[in-house]
Design a protein around this motif. Structure first.
Motif, short mmCIF file in Angstrom:
data_model
loop_
_atom_site.label_atom_id
_atom_site.label_comp_id
_atom_site.label_asym_id
_atom_site.label_seq_id
_atom_site.Cartn_x
_atom_site.Cartn_y
_atom_site.Cartn_z
N PHE A 224 0.93 -1.26 0.03
CA PHE A 224 0.18 -0.07 -0.22
C PHE A 224 0.35 1.28 0.31
N VAL A 225 0.63 2.59 -1.42
CA VAL A 225 1.05 3.46 -1.20
C VAL A 225 0.27 4.26 -0.81
N GLY A 226 0.85 5.20 0.35
CA GLY A 226 -0.46 6.82 0.85
C GLY A 226 0.28 8.33 0.01
N ASN A 227 -0.01 9.08 0.27
CA ASN A 227 0.30 10.00 0.92
C ASN A 227 0.69 10.77 -0.89
N LEU A 228 0.71 9.98 -2.00
CA LEU A 228 0.46 10.08 -3.42
C LEU A 228 0.24 11.79 -3.51
N SER A 229 1.18 12.10 -4.84
CA SER A 229 0.76 13.29 -5.43
C SER A 229 -0.42 13.65 -6.38
N PHE A 230 -1.07 14.79 -6.50
CA PHE A 230 -2.18 14.06 -7.76
C PHE A 230 -1.69 13.81 -8.71
N ASP A 231 -0.62 14.16 -9.02
CA ASP A 231 0.05 14.04 -10.34
C ASP A 231 0.92 13.01 -10.71
N THR A 232 0.57 11.85 -9.95
CA THR A 232 1.50 10.79 -9.70
C THR A 232 0.56 9.65 -11.16
N THR A 233 1.42 9.15 -11.98
CA THR A 233 1.34 8.22 -12.79
C THR A 233 1.45 6.96 -12.66
N GLN A 234 0.52 6.00 -13.65
CA GLN A 234 1.11 4.31 -13.08
C GLN A 234 2.23 4.15 -13.33
N ASP A 235 3.21 4.93 -14.97
CA ASP A 235 4.11 4.32 -15.61
C ASP A 235 5.58 4.94 -14.19
N LEU A 236 4.81 6.45 -13.21
CA LEU A 236 5.87 6.50 -12.60
C LEU A 236 6.19 5.90 -11.13
N LEU A 237 4.99 5.26 -10.73
CA LEU A 237 5.02 4.32 -9.49
C LEU A 237 5.41 2.73 -10.20
N LYS A 238 5.45 2.61 -11.64
CA LYS A 238 6.88 1.57 -11.90
C LYS A 238 7.89 1.74 -12.06
N GLU A 239 8.36 3.29 -12.74
CA GLU A 239 9.87 3.22 -12.65
C GLU A 239 10.00 2.97 -10.78
N HIS A 240 9.60 3.82 -10.28
CA HIS A 240 9.90 4.36 -9.24
C HIS A 240 10.14 3.27 -7.56
N PHE A 241 8.80 1.72 -8.13
CA PHE A 241 9.01 1.01 -7.54
C PHE A 241 9.66 -0.61 -7.91
N ARG A 242 10.78 -0.44 -9.38
CA ARG A 242 10.81 -1.60 -10.32
C ARG A 242 11.93 -1.93 -9.76
N HIS A 243 13.15 -1.37 -8.94
CA HIS A 243 13.77 -1.97 -7.88
C HIS A 243 13.94 -3.14 -7.11
N CYS A 244 12.44 -2.99 -6.38
CA CYS A 244 11.96 -3.85 -5.13
C CYS A 244 11.44 -5.08 -6.16
N GLY A 245 11.18 -5.19 -6.94
CA GLY A 245 10.54 -7.16 -7.12
C GLY A 245 9.99 -6.64 -8.53
N ASP A 246 10.01 -7.25 -9.14
CA ASP A 246 8.54 -8.38 -10.13
C ASP A 246 7.35 -7.77 -9.78
N ILE A 247 6.98 -6.08 -10.34
CA ILE A 247 5.55 -6.29 -10.42
C ILE A 247 4.23 -6.59 -11.20
N VAL A 248 3.70 -7.41 -10.94
CA VAL A 248 2.07 -7.82 -11.51
C VAL A 248 1.14 -7.13 -12.00
#
Length: 390
Positions: A224-248
């Protein structure tokens, strides 16, 4: 032109050159003087800076302009201010430091923690209590209980907060026998309270730290990711958490009208290692200059639906209702009880009472308005009796 006129012109040119040279010399002299004066001024200023400045280390913090105004009005209490901002301790020499260390009692290896104290308890109360309770014991006793005298108390520390004790104290004693004797006095009565006495070095009974301090929720493969900006997109989240593991999958809550992020999202990883690395790493704690709130999400794939849960409950109840026969060698097998069977639980369906000829289709609003009964717009004559008053 005559020769005399030509000579006069030549002389005038020479005079002009001489004047220019004199002016240059004067300027150079002035510049040199100014440079010398600047050097002397700089040297003087450096000499003034090199002078030693006397600082009083024992002096208190100077008052601000606001505090000075309050002091004039008589609204400022200097005693309270001095307590809040005490003066720094003076620097002592080696000899003075040794004298002060000798005055202060050192902490002993053997100590006792006394809890559940009354807020009115003092050091004298504790000493009198322990000495009075252990007065009957012998010093040379074999059972381990020793008589405690006033000289045996190395240090008594009662922590305070705002001139009130916190409800516990530490008592340092000379030996392990003294510690055992004081611990034997646990649950004794002092100032209307039953004391709890324990060894100061043992930490039994304390609440253990959480095994999972990263998140309040149990570990799962969803983050769960909270306190996100209104300008956040799915691609931004994917790039940001890509180093953590395989995102389904990334499920981001968005507004219907604008399509922008609502401020939170759920990221589904392949394993539980993905969210744990995200919670541990410092890189994933910030996005678009905003600190993120990261926690383990609830994995709904592990939860069973309500229908299956009901069926399982009904099956288990059926199995419990059927009695199992007890086998004995001497008596024959006879079934004394009837088998009970329960009907399977079917989902409840709500029934609506409709007339037989009515159709399921709802009438349109335009047709309903057209066929609705209208009130007449004509003037209605009065049908009542007229009353007159004399």
């Amino acid at each position: 032109m005559s020769k005399e006129e030509v000579e006069i012109k030549k002389e005038s040119k020479k005079d002009k050159k001489e004047r220019k040279e004199e002016k240059k010399e004067k300027k150079e002299k002035k510049e040199k003087k100014e440079k010398k004066e600047k050097k002397t001024e700089d040297e003087e200023s450096d000499g003034a800076n090199d002078e030693e400045i006397a600082i009083d280390l024992n002096a208190g913090v100077p008052l601000s302009k606001k505090q000075k105004r309050l002091l004039k009005k008589g609204k400022l209490n200097l005693e309270k201010l001095a307590k809040k901002n005490p003066a720094p301790k003076p620097i002592l020499t080696e000899e003075e430091q040794l004298i002060e260390d000798a005055k202060e009692p050192k902490k002993s290896e053997y100590g006792v923690w006394i809890g559940n104290l009354s807020f009115d308890t003092t050091k004298e109360d504790l000493t009198r209590f322990i000495m009075g309770k252990t007065n009957a014991y012998d010093t040379d006793a074999n059972d381990g209980l020793v008589k405690i005298e006033e000289s045996d108390f190395i240090r008594i520390n009662i922590p305070k907060k705002e001139n009130k004790i916190k409800g516990f104290a530490y008592v340092d004693l000379p030996s392990a026998k003294h510690v055992d004797t004081v611990i034997s006095l646990s649950e004794s009565h002092l100032n209307g309270r039953n004391l709890l006495i324990k060894n100061a070095n043992s930490f039994e009974g304390r609440p253990q730290k959480d095994s999972n301090p990263l998140s309040k929720n149990p570990p799962s493969r969803i983050l769960f990711v909270g306190n996100l900006s209104f300008d956040t997109t799915q691609d931004l989240l994917k790039e940001h958490f890509r180093h953590c593991g395989d995102i389904v999958k990334i499920r981001m809550a968005t507004f219907e009208d604008t399509g922008k992020c609502k401020g939170f999202a759920f990221i589904d990883f392949r394993d539980e290692s993905g969210p744990t690395t995200a919670l541990k790493s410092k890189l994933s704690k910030k996005l678009i200059n905003r600190p993120l709130r990261l926690e383990y999400g609830e994995d709904r794939s592990k939860l069973t639906p309500k229908k299956f849960a009901r069926n399982r409950e009904s099956e288990s109840s059926e199995q419990d209702s059927v009695p199992q026969p007890s086998y004995q060698a001497s008596t024959p097998l006879v079934s004394t009880t009837r088998e009970r069977t329960k009907p399977q639980a079917t989902p409840f369906k709500r029934k609506f009472d409709r007339p037989e000829n009515s159709s399921n289709k709802r009438q349109k609003s335009s047709v309903a308005l057209a066929t609705a009964q209208r009130a007449s717009a004509a003037i209605v004559p009065s049908a009542g009796k007229k009353t007159t008053f004399d």
